[in-house]
Design an enzyme around this catalytic site. Structure first.
Site, PDB file in Angstrom:
ATOM      1  N   ASN A  11       0.754  -1.430   0.240  1.00 40.75           N
ATOM      2  CA  ASN A  11       0.214   0.419  -0.012  1.00 40.75           C
ATOM      3  C   ASN A  11       1.133   1.389   0.265  1.00 40.75           C
ATOM      4  O   ASN A  11       1.872   1.686   1.110  1.00 40.75           O
ATOM      5  CB  ASN A  11      -0.424   0.188   1.260  1.00 40.75           C
ATOM      6  N   HIS A  14       0.970   5.592   1.501  1.00 43.69           N
ATOM      7  CA  HIS A  14       1.686   7.195   2.936  1.00 43.69           C
ATOM      8  C   HIS A  14       2.898   7.482   2.308  1.00 43.69           C
ATOM      9  O   HIS A  14       3.364   8.272   3.287  1.00 43.69           O
ATOM     10  CB  HIS A  14       1.616   7.083   4.328  1.00 43.69           C
ATOM     11  N   HIS A  47      -5.645   3.867  -1.663  1.00 45.71           N
ATOM     12  CA  HIS A  47      -6.823   4.871  -0.760  1.00 45.71           C
ATOM     13  C   HIS A  47      -7.265   5.362  -1.741  1.00 45.71           C
ATOM     14  O   HIS A  47      -6.007   6.204  -1.187  1.00 45.71           O
ATOM     15  CB  HIS A  47      -6.689   3.934   0.033  1.00 45.71           C
ATOM     16  N   ARG A  49      -9.026   8.149  -0.936  1.00 50.77           N
ATOM     17  CA  ARG A  49     -10.339   8.822   0.065  1.00 50.77           C
ATOM     18  C   ARG A  49     -11.188   9.720  -0.582  1.00 50.77           C
ATOM     19  O   ARG A  49     -10.497  10.866  -1.392  1.00 50.77           O
ATOM     20  CB  ARG A  49      -9.473   8.954   1.044  1.00 50.77           C
ATOM     21  N   ARG A  53      -6.827  13.077   0.900  1.00 49.24           N
ATOM     22  CA  ARG A  53      -5.531  13.552   2.138  1.00 49.24           C
ATOM     23  C   ARG A  53      -4.523  12.830   1.343  1.00 49.24           C
ATOM     24  O   ARG A  53      -3.849  13.058   2.082  1.00 49.24           O
ATOM     25  CB  ARG A  53      -6.015  12.911   3.836  1.00 49.24           C
ATOM     26  N   GLU A  74      -8.404   0.686  -3.229  1.00 51.03           N
ATOM     27  CA  GLU A  74      -9.567   0.676  -1.957  1.00 51.03           C
ATOM     28  C   GLU A  74     -10.235   2.179  -2.143  1.00 51.03           C
ATOM     29  O   GLU A  74      -9.771   3.264  -2.453  1.00 51.03           O
ATOM     30  CB  GLU A  74      -8.827   0.930  -0.749  1.00 51.03           C
ATOM     31  N   THR A 105      -8.522   3.705   8.761  1.00 49.07           N
ATOM     32  CA  THR A 105     -10.019   3.105   8.531  1.00 49.07           C
ATOM     33  C   THR A 105      -9.977   2.052  10.308  1.00 49.07           C
ATOM     34  O   THR A 105      -8.722   1.709  10.980  1.00 49.07           O
ATOM     35  CB  THR A 105     -10.004   1.994   7.736  1.00 49.07           C
ATOM     36  N   GLU A 155     -11.442  -8.615   2.918  1.00 53.51           N
ATOM     37  CA  GLU A 155      -9.672  -8.610   3.197  1.00 53.51           C
ATOM     38  C   GLU A 155     -10.327  -8.345   5.261  1.00 53.51           C
ATOM     39  O   GLU A 155     -11.467  -7.574   5.434  1.00 53.51           O
ATOM     40  CB  GLU A 155      -9.424  -7.165   2.823  1.00 53.51           C
ATOM     41  N   HIS A 198      -4.303  -4.459   7.236  1.00 54.05           N
ATOM     42  CA  HIS A 198      -4.106  -2.824   8.039  1.00 54.05           C
ATOM     43  C   HIS A 198      -3.793  -3.254   9.238  1.00 54.05           C
ATOM     44  O   HIS A 198      -4.096  -4.054  10.571  1.00 54.05           O
ATOM     45  CB  HIS A 198      -5.490  -3.214   8.851  1.00 54.05           C
ATOM     46  N   GLY A 199      -2.746  -2.794   9.294  1.00 53.30           N
ATOM     47  CA  GLY A 199      -1.469  -2.150  11.064  1.00 53.30           C
ATOM     48  C   GLY A 199      -0.368  -3.570  11.243  1.00 53.30           C
ATOM     49  O   GLY A 199      -0.175  -3.358  11.826  1.00 53.30           O
TER      50      GLY A 199
HETATM   51  C1  LIG Z   1      -8.000   0.412   4.521  1.00 50.26           C
HETATM   52  C2  LIG Z   1      -6.941   0.297   4.833  1.00 50.26           C
HETATM   53  O1  LIG Z   1      -6.953  -0.685   5.809  1.00 50.26           O
HETATM   54  C3  LIG Z   1      -6.105   0.789   4.783  1.00 50.26           C
HETATM   55  O2  LIG Z   1      -6.185   1.278   3.308  1.00 50.26           O
HETATM   56  C4  LIG Z   1      -5.985   2.357   5.480  1.00 50.26           C
HETATM   57  O3  LIG Z   1      -6.786   2.550   4.396  1.00 50.26           O
HETATM   58  C5  LIG Z   1      -4.998   2.940   4.565  1.00 50.26           C
HETATM   59  O4  LIG Z   1      -5.430   4.416   4.686  1.00 50.26           O
HETATM   60  P1  LIG Z   1      -5.501   5.269   6.109  1.00 50.26           P
HETATM   61  O5  LIG Z   1      -4.427   5.175   6.620  1.00 50.26           O
HETATM   62  O6  LIG Z   1      -5.835   6.456   5.240  1.00 50.26           O
HETATM   63  O7  LIG Z   1      -6.936   4.371   6.619  1.00 50.26           O
HETATM   64  N1  LIG Z   2      -6.189  -2.848   3.598  1.00 48.53           N
HETATM   65  C1  LIG Z   2      -4.762  -2.503   4.523  1.00 48.53           C
HETATM   66  C2  LIG Z   2      -3.920  -2.142   3.934  1.00 48.53           C
HETATM   67  O1  LIG Z   2      -4.089  -1.882   2.490  1.00 48.53           O
HETATM   68  C3  LIG Z   2      -2.360  -1.554   4.885  1.00 48.53           C
HETATM   69  O2  LIG Z   2      -2.687  -0.743   5.597  1.00 48.53           O
HETATM   70  P1  LIG Z   2      -1.733  -0.588   6.480  1.00 48.53           P
HETATM   71  O3  LIG Z   2      -0.733  -1.774   6.583  1.00 48.53           O
HETATM   72  O4  LIG Z   2      -1.406   0.847   5.260  1.00 48.53           O
HETATM   73  O5  LIG Z   2      -2.086  -0.210   8.163  1.00 48.53           O
END
Ligand SMILES: CC(=O)[C@@H](O)[C@H](O)COP(=O)(O)O
Ligand SMILES: NCC(=O)COP(=O)(O)O
Length: 252
Positions: A11, A14, A47, A49, A53, A74, A105, A155, A198-199
């Site tokens: 992803n 960031h 993603h 949004r 952002r 996303e 999220t 997911e 996520h995380g």
């Molecule tokens: C949906 C998800 O878990 C992640 O892609 C997350 O949305 C990353 O972007 P954010 O940190 O803006 O939530």
């Molecule tokens: N759907 C989760 C994702 O794409 C990545 O989440 P994160 O590792 O940035 O928290």
């Protein structure tokens, strides 16, 4: 029996967060996507949004044009995002919940209460040949709801598990892993393809990678955080090693 392959989707949201902190063009999330692929990512996640952002429309257009791996787009299930997905036709669209004021999220998409709103969105994406994924809480009844909606992929939201790892709350870690395992088994049994994310970090990814039904992990924030110190290729290699160790049971 050898473990089935486990894909890593990187992803790049960031990278765009950092770019947007100053405006301008750097760092470029599309360049990060190329670097991630060169370092072994199987796909890219971004993603878009509603508030733009981090990822912006032009980033998604460029990702679609420039990268040669599947894009997991996303999106919130809004008319605007559906229009973008139907125009660009990414490999996959992952429907996520979105709140303007949230930092990240929070929780999975309510696909039980939101069934009537979501059904036509899933149907239109399916018709367009976009693989639909639903970002959801790891619960068996939610797997049933995903199946009923006709989504081929879920997911599983790993955020609560990851927070428990960071807090060192071992009882909660065990409970959350059991919840993920139950949902993965139930969903896999229903024929859903199971992803998770996520995380996740190198410290938390192993037990999730070990779940045999999980086919793909989507990871961003922790990779970009480590990339600041070690570079993105090294961060991806370390994550892949932790995934492989978890998958094959060779983790310490
Ligand atoms: C949906 C998800 O878990 C992640 O892609 C997350 O949305 C990353 O972007 P954010 O940190 O803006 O939530
Ligand atoms: N759907 C989760 C994702 O794409 C990545 O989440 P994160 O590792 O940035 O928290």
């Amino acid at each position: 029996m050898p473990a089935s392959p486990l894909r890593l989707g990187v992803n790049v949201d960031h990278v765009a967060t950092l770019r947007n902190a100053r405006g301008g063009t750097m760092p470029d999330p599309v360049r990060a996507a190329h670097a991630a692929i060169a370092a072994g990512a199987d796909g890219i996640t971004a993603h878009l949004r509603e508030d733009r952002r981090h990822i912006r429309d032009a980033d998604v257009e460029r990702l679609m044009r420039e990268i040669d791996r599947p894009l997991n787009f996303e999106m919130a299930a809004t008319d605007e995002m559906l229009g973008i997905a139907l125009r660009l036709k990414p490999h996959a669209a992952c429907l996520v919940p979105e709140k303007r004021e949230e930092r990240t999220t929070e929780g999975g998409l309510d696909i039980v209460g939101g069934r009537e709103h979501l059904a036509p969105v899933v149907a239109r994406l399916n018709e367009a040949g976009v693989r639909v994924s639903l970002f959801v809480e790891p619960e068996p009844h939610v797997m049933e709801a995903a199946r009923a909606l006709g989504a081929p992929v879920v997911e599983l939201h790993t955020g609560t598990y990851c927070e428990a790892v960071i807090a060192g709350d071992e009882a909660k870690v065990r409970a959350e892993l059991a919840r993920l395992a139950r949902a993965a088994e139930h969903g896999g049994g229903l024929g859903l393809e199971i992803h998770a994310g996520h995380g996740l970090t190198v410290d938390s990814v192993g037990p999730v990678a070990a779940l045999p039904q999980v086919r793909e992990l989507n990871i961003g924030h922790a990779l970009m955080a480590e990339a600041i110190f070690d570079g993105l290729p090294a961060a991806i290699r370390a994550m892949r090693a932790a995934m492989a160790a978890g998958r094959t049971g060779s983790a310490a």
